[in-house]
Design an enzyme around this catalytic site. Structure first.
Site, short mmCIF file in Angstrom:
data_model
loop_
_atom_site.label_atom_id
_atom_site.label_comp_id
_atom_site.label_asym_id
_atom_site.label_seq_id
_atom_site.Cartn_x
_atom_site.Cartn_y
_atom_site.Cartn_z
N LYS A 1 -0.95 94.37 -106.70
CA LYS A 1 0.46 94.97 -107.29
C LYS A 1 -0.04 96.63 -107.68
CE LYS A 1 3.47 92.37 -105.90
NZ LYS A 1 4.58 92.70 -104.96
N TYR B 1 -3.77 88.96 -108.10
CA TYR B 1 -2.54 89.23 -107.63
C TYR B 1 -2.06 90.20 -108.35
CZ TYR B 1 2.54 89.08 -108.11
OH TYR B 1 4.01 89.43 -108.25
N SER C 1 4.68 94.02 -110.78
CA SER C 1 4.65 92.99 -111.52
C SER C 1 4.08 93.18 -112.97
CB SER C 1 3.97 91.78 -110.76
OG SER C 1 3.72 90.66 -111.84
N1 UFG Z 1 4.76 76.16 -117.16
C1 UFG Z 1 4.44 74.85 -117.62
N2 UFG Z 1 4.40 73.89 -116.56
C2 UFG Z 1 4.81 74.10 -115.23
C3 UFG Z 1 4.87 75.42 -114.73
C4 UFG Z 1 4.57 76.53 -115.78
O1 UFG Z 1 4.59 74.74 -118.62
O2 UFG Z 1 4.59 72.90 -114.70
C5 UFG Z 1 4.43 77.42 -117.98
C6 UFG Z 1 3.41 78.17 -117.54
O3 UFG Z 1 2.18 78.15 -118.10
C7 UFG Z 1 3.79 79.49 -118.11
C8 UFG Z 1 5.53 79.38 -117.93
O4 UFG Z 1 5.41 77.89 -117.67
O5 UFG Z 1 3.71 79.79 -119.65
C9 UFG Z 1 6.08 80.16 -116.61
O6 UFG Z 1 5.13 79.93 -115.77
P1 UFG Z 1 5.66 80.38 -114.40
O7 UFG Z 1 4.86 79.72 -113.18
O8 UFG Z 1 7.03 80.20 -113.99
O9 UFG Z 1 5.60 82.08 -114.24
P2 UFG Z 1 4.38 83.01 -114.72
O10 UFG Z 1 4.86 83.27 -115.98
O11 UFG Z 1 3.19 82.28 -114.44
O12 UFG Z 1 4.57 84.11 -113.53
C10 UFG Z 1 5.37 84.81 -113.51
C11 UFG Z 1 5.67 85.44 -111.85
C12 UFG Z 1 4.30 85.73 -111.16
C13 UFG Z 1 3.83 86.92 -111.91
C14 UFG Z 1 3.65 86.60 -113.40
C15 UFG Z 1 3.00 87.96 -114.10
O13 UFG Z 1 6.02 84.32 -111.24
O14 UFG Z 1 4.78 86.13 -109.86
O15 UFG Z 1 4.74 86.02 -113.83
O16 UFG Z 1 2.15 87.12 -115.25
F1 UFG Z 1 2.59 87.28 -111.70
#
Ligand code: UFG
Length: 326
Positions: free
Chosen positions: A144, A140, A117
């Protein structure tokens, strides 16, 4: 060839299974169905329900087929959950990997592709290259990184060949609309946004509006699920042809802010999708954008579906048809 997919009933695994069946490969799937869905797999797939930490069970399945490669997706993947329950992540992800490697060693299977990841980088400089510093900021990401390091030493000692992929934000769904993202507890941005036009949610929370980015919201690199699984197929061929152990970033190399994703979802769905400012979630780096030139140079991998409207549109087709998932 016979390919074993661990975690093959999950979001990514089920797209991998579908693609391999379409390419005429023999596909065997193991999944404990804690987060996966049996319904995501077609009848052509040989399915076995069980846990990768159960070596007896793994051995039994492997002995039924002439497995040439393993594609390993079976892992826990939620950053906030990993902070609350780190041991679950070290057990499921790191011990899970040890169990798989032990059985591979015993059964003389010497090729594995597995999911790492972007979370291994922590808070990196942009764009992120594979040799950027590895400083995970949550359990997490650390799990990884430990998986990567475990396999590196296992490879040297037992002659196991591997490719590890560091995923950025995987999104979208197969273009036929029959399989897609269906998490029991949804935390990912695009499916959460689409719950608004589906009538399941009134607005989308924008979690953090004071990040160090042009519009103040997090920037991420969204890669289409079918581009992602295609890279795994190229990696199987690469290892079959004697390729050396490698680690690759997999991203579209384009960054979109949360507000840009919401705007794209409005274009795709035609729905106004109201949004509201919300506090930061914690543990979110400002910007994550991949440099994926290594995957291009070595595997000849190039994302075909990197248009953000297309990515969201495939997700939308799936969610509209399957409002409650499978
Ligand atoms: N976000 C919102 N509102 C929400 C949910 C998310 O604004 O209700 C934002 C988050 O702050 C983030 C972006 O949308 O900036 C993307 O969020 P996600 O949860 O979709 O994805 P992440 O970037 O947090 O996570 C992804 C993978 C993880 C991995 C990570 C690496 O899903 O498995 O990238 O940093 F670990």
């Amino acid at each position: 060839m016979a390919i074993l997919i661990l975690g093959g009933a999950g979001y990514i695994g089920s797209h991998m299974a579908k693609m391999l069946v379409e390419k005429g490969e023999e596909v065997i799937v193991i999944d404990n169905l804690i987060t996966g869905h049996r319904e995501s797999l077609s009848d052509e797939v040989h399915f076995f329900e069980g846990d990768i930490r159960d070596k007896e069970f793994l051995r039994e399945v492997i002995r039924k087929y002439k497995i040439e490669s393993i594609v390993h997706f079976a892992a826990s993947l939620l950053v906030p959950e990993s902070i609350k329950d780190p041991l679950k992540y070290f057990d499921n992800n790191v011990y899970g990997m040890i169990s798989v490697l032990e059985v591979m060693k015993e059964e003389k299977i010497d090729k594995i592709i597995f999911s790492s990841s972007a979370a291994v980088y922590g808070i990196p400089e942009i764009p992120i290259k594979e040799d950027s510093p590895l400083k995970p900021i949550n359990p997490y990401g650390l799990s990884k990184l430990m998986m990567e390091q475990t396999i590196k030493w296992a490879s040297e000692a037992y002659g196991i060949h591997y490719v590890a992929f560091r995923y950025f934000n995987v999104a979208g769904a197969d273009h036929q609309g029959d399989i897609g993202e269906a998490h029991k507890v949804e935390t990912h941005l695009i499916p959460l946004i689409l719950e608004v036009p589906l009538g399941k949610r009134q607005f989308i929370d924008v979690t953090g509006t004071d990040y160090n980015t042009p519009d103040g919201t997090n920037i991420r690199d969204y890669v289409h699920i079918n581009d992602l699984v295609e890279a795994h197929y190229l990696a199987i061929e690469y290892l079959m042809n004697g390729g050396s152990n490698e680690i690759f970033n997999l991203g579209s190399s384009k960054g979109f802010s949360v507000l840009e994703i919401i705007e794209a979802a409005r274009r795709v769905t035609g729905h106004p999708i109201p949004s509201e400012k919300a506090p930061r979630r914690g543990g979110d780096p400002d910007i994550l954008v991949a440099d994926s030139t290594k995957a291009y140079n070595i595997l000849k991998w190039q994302p075909k579906h990197d248009n953000i409207d297309e990515i969201i549109s495939t997700a939308w087709q799936w969610h509209k048809k399957h409002k409650e998932g499978y």
